[in-house]
Design a protein around this motif. Structure first.
Motif, PDB file in Angstrom:
ATOM      1  N   ALA A 147      -5.180  -0.748   4.654  1.00  0.00           N
ATOM      2  CA  ALA A 147      -4.872  -0.309   6.023  1.00  0.00           C
ATOM      3  C   ALA A 147      -4.783   1.210   6.006  1.00  0.00           C
ATOM      4  N   VAL A 148      -5.446   1.846   6.948  1.00  0.00           N
ATOM      5  CA  VAL A 148      -5.473   3.307   7.025  1.00  0.00           C
ATOM      6  C   VAL A 148      -5.152   3.709   8.456  1.00  0.00           C
ATOM      7  N   VAL A 149      -4.391   4.781   8.612  1.00  0.00           N
ATOM      8  CA  VAL A 149      -4.114   5.276   9.968  1.00  0.00           C
ATOM      9  C   VAL A 149      -5.150   6.347  10.308  1.00  0.00           C
ATOM     10  N   ILE A 150      -5.972   6.022  11.303  1.00  0.00           N
ATOM     11  CA  ILE A 150      -7.024   6.960  11.719  1.00  0.00           C
ATOM     12  C   ILE A 150      -6.836   7.252  13.202  1.00  0.00           C
ATOM     13  N   ASP A 151      -6.669   8.527  13.510  1.00  0.00           N
ATOM     14  CA  ASP A 151      -6.419   8.958  14.896  1.00  0.00           C
ATOM     15  C   ASP A 151      -5.236   8.178  15.499  1.00  0.00           C
ATOM     16  N   GLY A 152      -4.187   7.998  14.706  1.00  0.00           N
ATOM     17  CA  GLY A 152      -2.973   7.356  15.198  1.00  0.00           C
ATOM     18  C   GLY A 152      -3.035   5.837  15.252  1.00  0.00           C
ATOM     19  N   LYS A 153      -4.154   5.265  14.881  1.00  0.00           N
ATOM     20  CA  LYS A 153      -4.332   3.814  14.985  1.00  0.00           C
ATOM     21  C   LYS A 153      -4.519   3.216  13.585  1.00  0.00           C
ATOM     22  N   THR A 154      -3.887   2.062  13.336  1.00  0.00           N
ATOM     23  CA  THR A 154      -4.058   1.428  12.030  1.00  0.00           C
ATOM     24  C   THR A 154      -5.370   0.643  12.009  1.00  0.00           C
ATOM     25  N   GLU A 155      -6.181   0.952  11.016  1.00  0.00           N
ATOM     26  CA  GLU A 155      -7.459   0.245  10.895  1.00  0.00           C
ATOM     27  C   GLU A 155      -7.542  -0.426   9.530  1.00  0.00           C
ATOM     28  N   TYR A 156      -8.260  -1.534   9.466  1.00  0.00           N
ATOM     29  CA  TYR A 156      -8.372  -2.313   8.244  1.00  0.00           C
ATOM     30  C   TYR A 156      -9.816  -2.306   7.749  1.00  0.00           C
ATOM     31  N   GLY A 157      -9.961  -2.127   6.463  1.00  0.00           N
ATOM     32  CA  GLY A 157     -11.312  -2.118   5.895  1.00  0.00           C
ATOM     33  C   GLY A 157     -11.235  -2.154   4.377  1.00  0.00           C
ATOM     34  N   PHE A 158     -12.339  -1.824   3.741  1.00  0.00           N
ATOM     35  CA  PHE A 158     -12.439  -1.970   2.286  1.00  0.00           C
ATOM     36  C   PHE A 158     -12.862  -0.664   1.619  1.00  0.00           C
ATOM     37  N   VAL A 159     -12.244  -0.393   0.470  1.00  0.00           N
ATOM     38  CA  VAL A 159     -12.666   0.755  -0.351  1.00  0.00           C
ATOM     39  C   VAL A 159     -12.750   0.293  -1.807  1.00  0.00           C
ATOM     40  N   GLN A 160     -13.536   1.024  -2.589  1.00  0.00           N
ATOM     41  CA  GLN A 160     -13.670   0.665  -3.993  1.00  0.00           C
ATOM     42  C   GLN A 160     -12.429   1.082  -4.775  1.00  0.00           C
ATOM     43  N   ALA A 161     -11.940   0.183  -5.642  1.00  0.00           N
ATOM     44  CA  ALA A 161     -10.645   0.409  -6.293  1.00  0.00           C
ATOM     45  C   ALA A 161     -10.616   1.671  -7.147  1.00  0.00           C
ATOM     46  N   SER A 162     -11.741   2.011  -7.777  1.00  0.00           N
ATOM     47  CA  SER A 162     -11.688   3.165  -8.677  1.00  0.00           C
ATOM     48  C   SER A 162     -11.531   4.483  -7.911  1.00  0.00           C
ATOM     49  N   SER A 163     -11.680   4.445  -6.592  1.00  0.00           N
ATOM     50  CA  SER A 163     -11.495   5.662  -5.795  1.00  0.00           C
ATOM     51  C   SER A 163     -10.046   5.842  -5.357  1.00  0.00           C
ATOM     52  N   VAL A 164      -9.181   4.930  -5.775  1.00  0.00           N
ATOM     53  CA  VAL A 164      -7.800   4.953  -5.293  1.00  0.00           C
ATOM     54  C   VAL A 164      -6.842   5.208  -6.452  1.00  0.00           C
TER      55      VAL A 164
END
Ligand SMILES: [Zn+2]
Length: 409
Positions: A147-164
């Motif tokens: 979950a990421v907050v983008i422009d004040g809104k919570t959005e759900y999506g996927f990212v690759q684990a090694s980038s985190v």
């Protein structure tokens, strides 16, 4: 290649086409590759992704309308989207349950786990995200649903684990230099032809292309050198040896994925999979500050390590015969990956090595010479004739590895 083909008699072309057709129709369809599960992935967690997997990409514009693996694609390639997603930074954590993490590089935020999945945003460095679940891609890479907050809104999506980088994790360790692992056992060969049809499928990957230039020195651009070498290699393999089909991941100056160079690398492996590759050789020239000369092989670390080293070593030996210094084989570890090979060691650092090995394709990356070293450049890289010799040397190494028989006159 086209130039050379133009010279062939019509009869010869027809014969080749018929032989290729016969060879491919004799192939049993029951290989272990999955032809139609591109968009699927195996969840590690049991939760269903909050974002549904769309069947189409955000942009309907396919970057590549023609089949990537000609003339006989075994699977239908998925067009690559040319949609360029907007850049966003998630600067605070979403108010949801889960482990906190921070992006350690710019990373795409996607609608499903996998580099071929639609890109919604390009998230900036240090974007804060909350990890909800883990998923495994078809290449056995871990992906997080976040979950990421983008422009004040919570959005759900996927990212690759090694980038985190995880909340409590230590900072990302510096990447170590390549580890030298010497010469491969060049007696290991004849191990391929995975579908047992008597025809070896070689996929050559001329590195970079289109928007991706690679190195540039002495007025030459790496992408162009790579393509010339690959075309000469294909021409020599097909004209000299029996029972070999050679495909290129690109046969012109273009990128495969015009939006992301990392995703472009995965697409190259997908081409190899689509073609039913027995081996994949990625072709490059190095530029390491101009201080040293020579060719090196970058090999996969895992179960295919010995075969990868044997293939690479045979190519390097043939390059050595042209006078190019043999710098041996190297492998690079991915210390950032949150997952490892069954022996517990970190996975391959080079995506081509890692993804191809995951699919059982023996592979190596060849850095043919140092194009920023003046002697290497003018001895080996500055004319089409010299590049052709390099391509023939590659072909000879590949033919020896596969145990190909020469065509009888
Ligand atoms: Zn390169």
């Amino acid at each position: 290649m086209n130039r050379l083909r133009r010279g062939l008699e019509f009869l010869a072309v027809t014969t080749v086409v018929i032989l290729v057709f016969l060879a491919c129709t004799m192939v049993s369809p029951g290989t272990e590759e999955e032809p139609s599960v591109r968009a699927s992935s195996t969840p590690v967690a049991s939760a269903t992704p909050a974002v549904s997997t769309p069947t189409s990409t955000p942009s309907p514009e396919p970057a590549m309308p023609t089949p990537r693996c000609t003339p006989t694609p075994r699977n239908t390639p998925t067009p690559v989207s040319s949609y360029t997603p907007p850049v966003r930074k998630g600067s605070k954590y979403a108010d949801v349950e889960g482990e906190r993490g921070v992006l350690n590089e710019r990373e795409y935020f996607r609608t499903a786990p996998g580099r071929n999945q639609p890109r919604v945003y390009r998230l900036e460095y240090h974007t804060k995200l909350v990890i909800l679940d883990q998923y495994k891609s078809e290449f056995n890479e871990i992906w997080y649903r976040v979950a990421v907050v983008i422009d004040g809104k919570t959005e759900y999506g996927f990212v690759q684990a090694s980038s985190v980088d995880l909340g409590k994790a230590k900072p990302t360790p510096a990447r170590t230099g390549p580890t030298s692992i010497g010469d491969g056992d060049t007696s290991i060969r004849h191990g391929e032809d995975r579908d047992g049809d008597g025809v070896y499928v070689v996929v050559l990957d001329p590195g970079h292309g289109g928007l991706y230039y690679g190195a540039s020195h002495f007025g030459a651009i790496e992408k162009n050198l790579n393509l010339k070498v690959a075309m000469a290699c294909k021409e020599h393999l097909e004209s000299t040896y029996e029972n070999v089909l050679v495909y290129l991941t690109r046969d012109s100056d273009r990128s495969i994925d015009p939006v992301s160079e990392v995703d472009d690398l995965e697409q190259r492996v997908r081409v190899a999979i689509d073609c039913g590759a027995d081996i994949l050789v990625s072709m490059h020239f190095d530029a390491d500050g101009g201080r040293h000369r020579g060719a090196e092989g970058l090999v996969t670390k895992g179960a295919l390590n010995e075969k990868s080293m044997a293939l690479s070593s045979l190519i390097l030996e043939n390059l050595e015969k042209l006078g190019i210094e043999n710098l041996g084989n190297h492998k690079r570890r991915s210390e950032r990956s949150r997952y490892s090979y069954p022996d517990g060691d970190y996975m391959d650092g080079y995506l081509i090595n890692r993804l191809a090995a995951e699919k059982g394709i023996v592979n190596c990356i060849i850095e043919h010479a140092q194009m920023d070293n003046e002697q290497d450049f003018y001895d080996f890289c500055d004319t089409d004739e010299k590049l052709k010799k390099i391509g023939i040397a590659d072909a000879t190494g590949i033919a020896t590895y596969l145990g190909l028989s020469r065509k009888t006159q």
